[in-house]
Design an enzyme around this catalytic site. Structure first.
Site, PDB file in Angstrom:
ATOM      1  N   GLU A  30      -8.996  -1.143  -3.019  1.00  0.00           N
ATOM      2  CA  GLU A  30      -7.787  -1.789  -2.499  1.00  0.00           C
ATOM      3  C   GLU A  30      -8.023  -2.156  -1.038  1.00  0.00           C
ATOM      4  OE1 GLU A  30      -4.530   1.061  -2.531  1.00  0.00           O
ATOM      5  OE2 GLU A  30      -5.892   2.673  -1.945  1.00  0.00           O
ATOM      6  N   ARG A  59       7.457   6.665  -7.299  1.00  0.00           N
ATOM      7  CA  ARG A  59       6.174   6.937  -6.630  1.00  0.00           C
ATOM      8  C   ARG A  59       6.337   8.008  -5.559  1.00  0.00           C
ATOM      9  NH1 ARG A  59       3.182   1.827  -4.225  1.00  0.00           N
ATOM     10  NH2 ARG A  59       4.697   2.075  -2.544  1.00  0.00           N
ATOM     11  N   LYS A  70       0.858   8.727  -1.701  1.00  0.00           N
ATOM     12  CA  LYS A  70       1.186   7.968  -0.489  1.00  0.00           C
ATOM     13  C   LYS A  70       1.551   8.959   0.619  1.00  0.00           C
ATOM     14  CE  LYS A  70       3.527   3.683   0.693  1.00  0.00           C
ATOM     15  NZ  LYS A  70       2.412   3.045   1.372  1.00  0.00           N
TER      16      LYS A  70
HETATM   17  C1  LIG Z   1      -2.937   1.864   0.362  1.00  0.00           C
HETATM   18  C2  LIG Z   1      -1.927   0.960  -0.261  1.00  0.00           C
HETATM   19  N1  LIG Z   1      -2.254   0.271  -1.357  1.00  0.00           N
HETATM   20  C3  LIG Z   1      -1.378  -0.569  -1.948  1.00  0.00           C
HETATM   21  C4  LIG Z   1      -0.109  -0.756  -1.433  1.00  0.00           C
HETATM   22  C5  LIG Z   1       0.844  -1.699  -2.111  1.00  0.00           C
HETATM   23  O1  LIG Z   1       1.964  -1.001  -2.617  1.00  0.00           O
HETATM   24  P1  LIG Z   1       3.384  -1.699  -2.749  1.00  0.00           P
HETATM   25  O2  LIG Z   1       3.201  -2.893  -3.612  1.00  0.00           O
HETATM   26  O3  LIG Z   1       4.246  -0.669  -3.395  1.00  0.00           O
HETATM   27  O4  LIG Z   1       3.828  -2.069  -1.392  1.00  0.00           O
HETATM   28  C6  LIG Z   1       0.261  -0.060  -0.284  1.00  0.00           C
HETATM   29  C7  LIG Z   1       1.601  -0.227   0.291  1.00  0.00           C
HETATM   30  O5  LIG Z   1       2.433   0.613   0.159  1.00  0.00           O
HETATM   31  C8  LIG Z   1      -0.653   0.832   0.321  1.00  0.00           C
HETATM   32  O6  LIG Z   1      -0.334   1.512   1.428  1.00  0.00           O
END
Ligand SMILES: Cc1ncc(COP(=O)(O)O)c(C=O)c1O
Length: 331
Positions: free
Chosen positions: A215, A85, A182
């Site tokens: 989300e 990612r 991200k």
């Molecule tokens: C906006 C957002 N959505 C979802 C997630 C969940 O991602 P992960 O399961 O990789 O922590 C995160 C965390 O990194 C995030 O910042």
């Protein structure tokens, strides 16, 4: 009328600056165990020295990306998924890489070993580098790579025993390109969480312009439908959570146990989501936490449900025993 203080501001020596930085950390202690900086060329363990130049474009333009992997019992969990990612975010942000993926992994593992920490989180950043206050990267700027090993984000036990209360945020969701990347631009996420806390709630939920669930602040959202299907929004308009992707692989075990009827990744219209039997937040820091109230209305029975509990168990088991763990070579 404006008045200005007649006190002359001090001119600081490098010794003064180091003393001020140490003082700042004494006044506000933090749990940062080790920090690597490509700009410093090594690792520091004194939080006063964990610094990035103010003119790195990650600071003043948000031109940078990051990711966070979990550290469990002296082992790093699912780092390859987080690196996939990270590299995708770098490409979409047009950020140059400072070194190969193998070298980044080596730096992450070595910084973790230097931290001595056996549990917590590892966050790492890629920046477009210092050298100007422009928008595009400065001429000759070298990308920065930073790694921080720290205690991780903590959430109240109540979230797991009683469940969370959330609200639909009034802030707009990021457009898909930015939501799936991200980047260090978390203003909508920050504002959403602050809005929820100000309303006495635990977190917020983004809804997209088509009326589909997006989300939460730093977590994905999933549901168990009335007919028992585990339903997750598509990853075209939200971050592809490593936790969600892994749980979607593990969840068929719950179909075999007849706890759920199936697993679906699809658009989740708000009106369907409101009828869910269970709702939950998923992420590396929160793991799996049940939501029991959304916009003042009970979700399902209004109590944490069996599927959230079972998914949490599956994840915790995977974090202890899967082949996605890297042993940290502590000395
Ligand atoms: C906006 C957002 N959505 C979802 C997630 C969940 O991602 P992960 O399961 O990789 O922590 C995160 C965390 O990194 C995030 O910042």
């Amino acid at each position: 009328m404006t008045t200005t203080s007649s006190r002359t501001l001090p001119m600081l020596s490098s010794g003064d600056v180091l003393a001020a930085l140490a003082d700042l950390r004494r006044r506000q202690p933090v749990q940062y165990a080790a920090f690597y900086s490509s700009q410093l060329g090594g690792i520091v363990t004194d939080p006063a020295l964990m610094l990035i130049p103010f003119d790195d474009h990650i600071v003043h333009r948000g031109h940078g990306i990051f990711d966070t992997a979990g550290l469990v019992n002296g082992r790093i969990y699912d780092l390859e998924a987080h690196l996939d990612r990270f590299l995708g975010s770098a490409e979409r942000s047009r950020l140059a890489l400072p070194c190969s993926r193998d070298e980044m992994r080596r730096i992450i593992v070595q910084t973790t070993a230097a931290s001595g920490r056996r549990d917590g989180a590892i966050r790492y950043w890629l920046s477009s580098g210092p050298g100007s206050l422009e928008l595009s990267p400065a001429a000759g700027a070298a990308p920065g790579f930073f790694v921080m090993v720290f205690g991780g984000l903590a959430y109240p036990d109540r979230w797991y025993s009683e469940g969370l209360r959330v609200m639909t945020t009034t802030y707009p969701i990021k457009p898909p390109l930015y939501a799936v990347t991200k980047a260090t631009n978390y203003l909508p996420n920050v504002l959403m969480q602050m809005e929820a806390k100000a309303a006495g709630l635990d977190n917020g939920v983004f809804i997209d312009p088509r009326g589909n669930v997006g989300e939460s602040s730093n977590m994905n959202v999933a549901f168990v439908t009335e007919d028992g299907v585990l339903r997750h929004p598509t990853f075209e308009h939200v971050l592809a959570g490593c936790t969600s992707l892994r749980l979607l692989e593990l969840a068929p075990a719950l179909v075999r146990d007849q706890l759920i009827a199936g697993v679906e990744v699809c658009d989740v219209p708000v009106e369907d989501a409101r009828r869910a039997r269970e709702m939950m937040l998923l992420g590396s820091s929160v793991k799996v936490a049940p939501v029991v109230e959304w916009d003042g209305r009970a979700v399902g029975s209004g109590r944490p449900g069996p599927v959230s509990r079972a998914l949490l168990q599956l994840l915790e088991e995977d974090m202890r025993t899967s082949d996605r763990l890297i042993d940290v070579p502590y000395t």
